[in-house]
Scaffold this active site. Sequence first.
Site, PDB file in Angstrom:
ATOM      1  N   HIS A 253       6.935   3.654  -4.554  1.00  0.00           N
ATOM      2  CA  HIS A 253       7.067   4.318  -3.246  1.00  0.00           C
ATOM      3  C   HIS A 253       8.548   4.572  -2.909  1.00  0.00           C
ATOM      4  CE1 HIS A 253       2.834   3.978  -1.833  1.00  0.00           C
ATOM      5  NE2 HIS A 253       2.801   2.880  -2.570  1.00  0.00           N
ATOM      6  N   ASP A 316       3.610  -2.653  -3.736  1.00  0.00           N
ATOM      7  CA  ASP A 316       2.256  -2.154  -3.948  1.00  0.00           C
ATOM      8  C   ASP A 316       2.250  -0.874  -4.776  1.00  0.00           C
ATOM      9  OD1 ASP A 316       3.532  -0.889  -1.719  1.00  0.00           O
ATOM     10  OD2 ASP A 316       1.627   0.068  -1.235  1.00  0.00           O
ATOM     11  N   GLU A 317       1.148  -0.654  -5.448  1.00  0.00           N
ATOM     12  CA  GLU A 317       0.833   0.615  -6.123  1.00  0.00           C
ATOM     13  C   GLU A 317       1.950   1.105  -7.043  1.00  0.00           C
ATOM     14  OE1 GLU A 317      -2.197   2.598  -2.882  1.00  0.00           O
ATOM     15  OE2 GLU A 317      -0.050   2.778  -2.509  1.00  0.00           O
ATOM     16  N   VAL A 318       2.496   0.194  -7.830  1.00  0.00           N
ATOM     17  CA  VAL A 318       3.506   0.591  -8.819  1.00  0.00           C
ATOM     18  C   VAL A 318       2.736   0.889 -10.105  1.00  0.00           C
ATOM     19  CG1 VAL A 318       5.736   0.015  -9.814  1.00  0.00           C
ATOM     20  CG2 VAL A 318       5.020  -1.049  -7.679  1.00  0.00           C
TER      21      VAL A 318
END
Length: 541
Positions: A253, A316-318
């Site tokens: 992100h 998160d969400e890597v």
Amino acid sequence: MTTVSSGAAVVADAIIPVPVELVAGEGVLDLRSVTVHAPDAVTERLAGELLTSAGAAVVADGAVGADGGPGAAVTLTVDPAAGPAGSRNPERYTLAVTAEGVSVAAPERSGLLHGVRTLRQLANAGRFGADGDGSATDAPLEVRAVVVRDEPRYGWRGLSFDVVRHWFGPADLRAVVDLVGSYKMNRLHLHLSDDQGWRLEIPSRPALTEKSSQGAVSGATGGFLTADEYRELQEYAAEREIVIVPEIDVPGHVNAATHAYGELTPSGEATDAYDGIEVGFSKLHFDLPTTEPFLRDVFTDVARMTLGPWVHFGGDEVLVMQPEEFGRFVVLCQQIIAGAGKIPVAWQEAAGSAHGDQAAVAALAGSDAGSEEGSADGVDAVADHGEAPALVEPGTVLQYWDTRPDPAPFLRAAQAGAKFVMSPADRAYLDMKYTPEHPLGQQWAAFVELHDSYDWDPATLVEGLPESAIEGVSAAVWTETLLNRDHLFSMLLPRLAAVAEAAWSQPGVKDWESFRGRIAVEAGAWRRDGASYHPTPQIDW
């Protein structure tokens, strides 16, 4: 007198979250005019503001009130003996209303404000409940005699608020602080950086706001908090016993960061601005010599600027990073934040858990991302992320949001001393659509109606996780589709009140039918105040 904790008496009184103990008394107190006495000027002012918002007129000692007599005395007192019998909870309080006046007792200011917030709800119930419709502003503002003894179940009761996808400025943020406080929640976690924009001035890295603050989804107008505005917001919240938790999301992100500082990319070239809503495609690179100094600058500045004890580093969400590299980021961010005197907070992936949507992982890893993680081995490595050893240090707080992964990494993290804040997306993500037809929000986690946000127990979400490891509960709202305060509040209300009850009240006193009645009464205050809300058909409004 009879002690009740749910059912008709609480429905009539409209207290949200439902309290530990309510004892109904005899008589009625006229609250049209009040005189407030408190241990200090700030608490007195805040109590007066809360009662004024309910329609009471705050008058000085000896002044004539709206009823022709002196204002009803509302006395706030620091008292270690307050609250339910035997309680040691620092936020406990006792509220006592008689025909002669009001007393609120608590060991700390947080409890005093909780007691006044309860009184405000009782006053609202007098106008918007069964005994009044609130249509006449000069109608008697009455509260029935009652004693409430109360304390929260969890210490962390909050809202995670994304101000990146669409920008919400200082006035909106203060309105959210007030809303959070009205349901006795005490944390406001601000998601301040993402692919679309950067929302907090960082003195050591000025290009972050100079180049990336104006981005937002679909080309909407951006913005950011200056250091002074951030301090003022924190002070506003702290007066109301609410802690601001800033989040700078890394190592994914990060497109806003790499757009501002091209040296964070292997090529040295800045990435293009991004105004879409996809996730998982951006990342930092651990072995670049510019990466660690950037992280140290940013998190040290954020820690120095932050009044509260926590700093959130995301995680998160890597989706396009091998787990070994990701683990090095988790360790480093904890070291930097702890070294700056703050407690690290991260999303659940920092425990070593894969993102639950492995189809998304495979799609991104197989895309034209241009990295070595695009190989099949990279997909397997991310998919096996749940087998990694615990990466977190004792005391690090993990925010649980994705209910799909294997719980084993979370149990290992708890054994290592991590704490958990429960934000299950299928219950507490308040940007999820209420129904398939709802015009705002997303639906990737679930359709989340009011009953879904109400009917869950934080202690049973992760099988085997001891309740002693649960720090609390947080709702979350992401703003990809929310353009303004009306949009925001219509998604928060009425569901934020439901999550607040999940965070505050013990499971044994929660009752859906009781809540349905109480929230219908509470909605009268929303209408009076002009707050947007969703009139779900699950409630008889």
